[in-house]
Design a protein around this motif. Structure first.
Motif, PDB file in Angstrom:
ATOM      1  N   ALA A 148     -16.670 -63.789 -91.910  1.00 44.73           N
ATOM      2  CA  ALA A 148     -15.477 -64.082 -92.714  1.00 44.73           C
ATOM      3  C   ALA A 148     -14.240 -64.196 -91.831  1.00 44.73           C
ATOM      4  O   ALA A 148     -13.416 -65.102 -92.006  1.00 44.73           O
ATOM      5  N   ILE A 205     -21.217 -59.874 -92.522  1.00 46.15           N
ATOM      6  CA  ILE A 205     -20.380 -60.685 -93.404  1.00 46.15           C
ATOM      7  C   ILE A 205     -18.913 -60.618 -92.974  1.00 46.15           C
ATOM      8  O   ILE A 205     -18.213 -61.637 -92.953  1.00 46.15           O
ATOM      9  N   LYS A 206     -18.447 -59.432 -92.616  1.00 43.92           N
ATOM     10  CA  LYS A 206     -17.051 -59.250 -92.210  1.00 43.92           C
ATOM     11  C   LYS A 206     -16.729 -60.082 -90.967  1.00 43.92           C
ATOM     12  O   LYS A 206     -15.686 -60.748 -90.926  1.00 43.92           O
ATOM     13  N   TYR A 220     -20.478 -64.087 -98.374  1.00 41.37           N
ATOM     14  CA  TYR A 220     -21.712 -63.471 -98.862  1.00 41.37           C
ATOM     15  C   TYR A 220     -22.422 -64.398 -99.855  1.00 41.37           C
ATOM     16  O   TYR A 220     -23.623 -64.622 -99.749  1.00 41.37           O
ATOM     17  N   GLN A 237     -14.755 -61.843 -97.554  1.00 38.05           N
ATOM     18  CA  GLN A 237     -16.176 -61.520 -97.454  1.00 38.05           C
ATOM     19  C   GLN A 237     -16.999 -62.008 -98.642  1.00 38.05           C
ATOM     20  O   GLN A 237     -18.131 -62.450 -98.474  1.00 38.05           O
TER      21      GLN A 237
END
Length: 157
Positions: free
Chosen positions: A27, A23-24, A38, A34
């Motif tokens: 993003a 996710i990081k 998500y 994030q």
């Protein structure tokens, strides 16, 4: 059909090229925090846009040297024989893809085996013994010039 905005499309493009991206990472590449990334991914999964995450394996390094397209013609097109054929084929580990098609054949199977002897045994002991199978035509893949699982969806999606 779920309406996708450009951010959704960018997430899908990133995940198609690297399903292990976290996710990081996503993003940072998209320019959001994030949490919304998500939530978008979860929505895409829930709505069936993202069906699964897979690792693509190198068949040759695992000893699987033969890839075959099997064109299968059924003897009879009864609902019961079609169902039995599909159930049986879905249990065959050598078959990695099965398509019900229109044309000269009823089904197109993609089969991966270690060697020619393995294919012969598959054909003789698994596929040809099915009551519904009338004819099998085998086409051996010599090489692949394009192999991708990436769907290049258009901007109107």
């Amino acid at each position: 059909m779920l309406k996708l905005d450009q951010t959704d499309k960018n997430i899908l493009k990133l995940l198609q090229t690297n399903s292990k991206a976290n996710i990081k990472e996503i993003a940072l590449k998209i320019g959001l925090t994030q949490t919304p990334i998500y939530e978008r991914i979860k929505r895409l999964e829930k709505n069936g846009i993202i069906q699964q995450y897979v690792a693509i394996l190198n068949k040759e390094k695992l000893g699987y040297t033969i890839e075959v397209f099997c064109q299968v013609t059924l003897l009879v097109h009864s609902k019961e024989l079609i169902r039995k054929f599909e159930v049986a084929v879905n249990k065959m580990e050598e078959v990695i893809e099965c398509f019900h098609i229109a044309g000269n054949y009823d089904y197109l199977l993609k089969v991966v085996v270690k060697n020619m002897k393995s294919y012969q045994l598959f054909l003789k002991n698994k596929l040809a013994i099915l009551d519904s199978v009338g004819n099998v035509q085998s086409t051996f893949i010599m090489s692949s010039t394009k192999k991708t699982g990436i769907l290049n969806f258009n901007e109107e999606t």
